[in-house]
Write an enzyme that holds these catalytic residues in place. Structure first.
Site, PDB file in Angstrom:
ATOM      1  N   ASP A 185       0.485  -0.915   0.323  1.00 27.23           N
ATOM      2  CA  ASP A 185      -0.029   0.223   0.144  1.00 27.23           C
ATOM      3  C   ASP A 185       0.746   1.391   0.477  1.00 27.23           C
ATOM      4  O   ASP A 185       2.158   1.730   0.358  1.00 27.23           O
ATOM      5  CB  ASP A 185      -0.711   0.359   1.144  1.00 27.23           C
ATOM      6  CG  ASP A 185      -1.748  -1.211   1.416  1.00 27.23           C
ATOM      7  OD1 ASP A 185      -2.184  -2.422   0.044  1.00 27.23           O
ATOM      8  OD2 ASP A 185      -2.639  -1.427   2.386  1.00 27.23           O
ATOM      9  N   ASP A 221      -1.722  -2.686  -4.109  1.00 28.02           N
ATOM     10  CA  ASP A 221      -2.965  -3.529  -3.153  1.00 28.02           C
ATOM     11  C   ASP A 221      -3.948  -2.885  -2.865  1.00 28.02           C
ATOM     12  O   ASP A 221      -4.841  -1.949  -3.488  1.00 28.02           O
ATOM     13  CB  ASP A 221      -3.015  -4.040  -2.255  1.00 28.02           C
ATOM     14  CG  ASP A 221      -3.448  -5.472  -0.764  1.00 28.02           C
ATOM     15  OD1 ASP A 221      -4.087  -5.151  -1.200  1.00 28.02           O
ATOM     16  OD2 ASP A 221      -2.754  -5.098  -0.048  1.00 28.02           O
ATOM     17  N   ASP A 281      -3.928   1.393   4.427  1.00 28.53           N
ATOM     18  CA  ASP A 281      -4.703   0.742   5.237  1.00 28.53           C
ATOM     19  C   ASP A 281      -4.622   0.539   6.746  1.00 28.53           C
ATOM     20  O   ASP A 281      -3.820   1.040   7.084  1.00 28.53           O
ATOM     21  CB  ASP A 281      -4.287  -0.663   5.053  1.00 28.53           C
ATOM     22  CG  ASP A 281      -4.925  -1.500   4.245  1.00 28.53           C
ATOM     23  OD1 ASP A 281      -6.260  -0.638   3.265  1.00 28.53           O
ATOM     24  OD2 ASP A 281      -5.053  -2.487   3.608  1.00 28.53           O
ATOM     25  N   ARG A 310     -14.093  -0.116  -0.377  1.00 24.16           N
ATOM     26  CA  ARG A 310     -13.338  -0.089   0.936  1.00 24.16           C
ATOM     27  C   ARG A 310     -12.891   1.414   0.944  1.00 24.16           C
ATOM     28  O   ARG A 310     -11.659   1.554   1.280  1.00 24.16           O
ATOM     29  CB  ARG A 310     -12.521  -0.998   0.703  1.00 24.16           C
ATOM     30  CG  ARG A 310     -12.439  -2.680   0.803  1.00 24.16           C
ATOM     31  CD  ARG A 310     -10.603  -3.886   0.726  1.00 24.16           C
ATOM     32  NE  ARG A 310     -11.430  -4.725   0.005  1.00 24.16           N
ATOM     33  CZ  ARG A 310      -9.740  -5.741   0.007  1.00 24.16           C
ATOM     34  NH1 ARG A 310      -8.929  -5.136   0.190  1.00 24.16           N
ATOM     35  NH2 ARG A 310     -10.440  -7.012   0.096  1.00 24.16           N
TER      36      ARG A 310
END
Length: 440
Positions: free
Chosen positions: A217, A256, A260, A313
């Site tokens: 990420d 990805d 996060d 997401r």
């Protein structure tokens, strides 16, 4: 010669294979910065203001203020200061995939043991290999090549750090910043782009038809607490996944997530950022089985962020008490869209006073997605300028996924709450790197 320059001189003699080795050389003191570079999180501004405060490197002494222009200097600054308060200023563009002089390199620099994508595709074509996970020399070569890239592009941020962009164009390309197992970190005014995986792995057991899985990420907060992420821009840059080829019938996905917050991270405020043009945007909690680590943590505030043309997401939440308010979610006509908020295991999401701007093909029933039985609060949200009960429209439009209303807690750490109808103009004007901050 300055200490940072001395670090670069040493780094220049290292081979490509030693890209991962950080240069632990003291850095030269820079002039004491003023203004937003020494800013601290305002009192009451989200979960990062709870149980103490988030001050980053605001108390840095002059010898712990650094201006860096490449990856080696960035790592040298972090190692020189350790956990002492520090301000690390990014000037220009820092490349994660770069040689010791800061010159960008491509995937060929990491390949080892005979790996090529062409050989990998030939070896593990489902038509001949079947549906077993890849194994053998070429999978081992892929993993070894991937390990070399991971050592180069992963950069760990220590405690008591303010990492801040200088001016309006500070950019980090292809580096995965890890705020891992630390505390008291501020990240502001940086464009994060294209943290791509050179060596995605084929997994024939992922989903009905298999999938390509990638690492990295742009930013990960893992097991850390008191972190403020403010006025940054996150994207795939010039390498959007949508433009990548398909192999074995599936998209060769090289990214990805964008950003996060996982593995017991806690007390995080994410404000005035732009997250755009991406698929799997943000996880808060990475696994349904992580309750022992995540219960009572993953307390995150998201406010005044722009989520533009992200497929899903935004975020997907597990376990945490997440307050998401005054954000603007944009789904341009024709862009890929799955859902916005993912309601996951034991989550307690409060989503209020947000604005959604979308083409006519977006069904408001899809804004919420139920992954597990968990209550949610979603009041006073507007879709294309009309007040919309997101839970009611979801339950009516997706009868097999009934959501329970009422997250069971009321956020109080909000310095201000803007009228949701004013959010699009306000957020679009001020969110992101290089905008809305004095001196940028």
């Amino acid at each position: 010669m300055s200490r940072i320059c001395h670090a670069r001189a040493i780094a220049a003699v290292l081979s490509c294979a030693s890209l991962a080795l950080a240069v632990s050389v003291p850095a030269q003191a820079a002039p004491r910065p003023k203004g937003f570079e020494r800013a601290v999180l305002p009192a009451g501004d989200g979960w990062a203001a709870a149980e103490g405060s988030t001050t980053g490197g605001s108390a840095a002494t002059p010898d712990h203020v650094y201006t860096v222009t490449d990856r080696e200097e960035l790592i040298a600054a972090f190692e020189d200061a350790g956990d002492a308060p520090k301000i690390v200023r990014i000037a220009g563009t820092v490349h994660g995939n770069a040689d010791a002089d800061g010159t960008p390199i491509d995937c060929d620099a990491y390949r080892t043991d005979g790996y090529t994508l062409e050989k990998y595709l030939a070896a593990y074509d489902p038509a001949t290999w079947g549906d077993e996970p890849p194994a053998g020399p070429l999978e081992d070569a892929r993993a070894a090549s991937a390990a070399r890239q991971k050592a180069a592009v992963t950069v760990e941020v220590p405690s008591n750090t303010t990492l801040v962009g200088v001016g309006a164009d500070a950019t980090v390309i292809g580096a995965g910043l890890q705020v891992k197992g630390v505390s008291n970190v501020i990240v502001r005014n940086i464009g994060f782009e294209d943290t791509y995986d050179c060596f995605p792995q084929w997994d024939p057991t992922d989903g009905e038809r298999g999938a390509w899985n990638s690492e990295y990420d742009n930013l990960v907060i893992s097991g850390s607490h008191h972190v403020w992420v403010d006025h940054n821009t996150f994207s795939d840059g010039d390498r959007p996944d949508a433009d990548q080829p398909r192999y074995f019938g599936e998209l060769f996905q090289q990214h990805d997530g964008l950003f996060d917050i996982v593995r017991g991270a806690d007390l995080v405020t994410v404000s005035w950022n732009v997250l755009k043009n991406h698929d799997k945007t943000m996880l808060i909690g990475n696994s349904d089985s992580a309750g022992a680590t995540d219960r009572g943590k993953l307390r995150v505030t998201l406010h005044h962020n722009l989520f533009q043309d992200v497929k899903e997401r935004a975020p997907r939440v597990r376990f945490g008490r997440v307050d998401s308010y005054n954000n603007h979610f944009v789904a341009t006509a024709g862009s890929a869209y799955g859902y916005t908020y993912g309601i996951g295991a034991e989550s307690r999401l409060v989503a209020e006073h947000n604005a959604f701007t979308a083409g006519p093909e977006l069904d408001p029933a899809r804004i919420l997605k139920k992954w597990a039985e968990a209550p949610v609060t979603a009041g006073n949200n507007y879709v294309n300028g009309r007040r919309t009960d997101l839970i009611a429209v979801h339950n009516a439009g997706v009868p097999e996924e009934q959501l329970t209303e009422g997250a069971g807690w009321t956020p109080v750490l909000r310095p201000r709450t803007d009228d949701a109808r004013a959010v699009p103009a306000l957020v679009d004007r001020k969110a992101g790197a290089g905008r809305g901050l004095p001196g940028c």
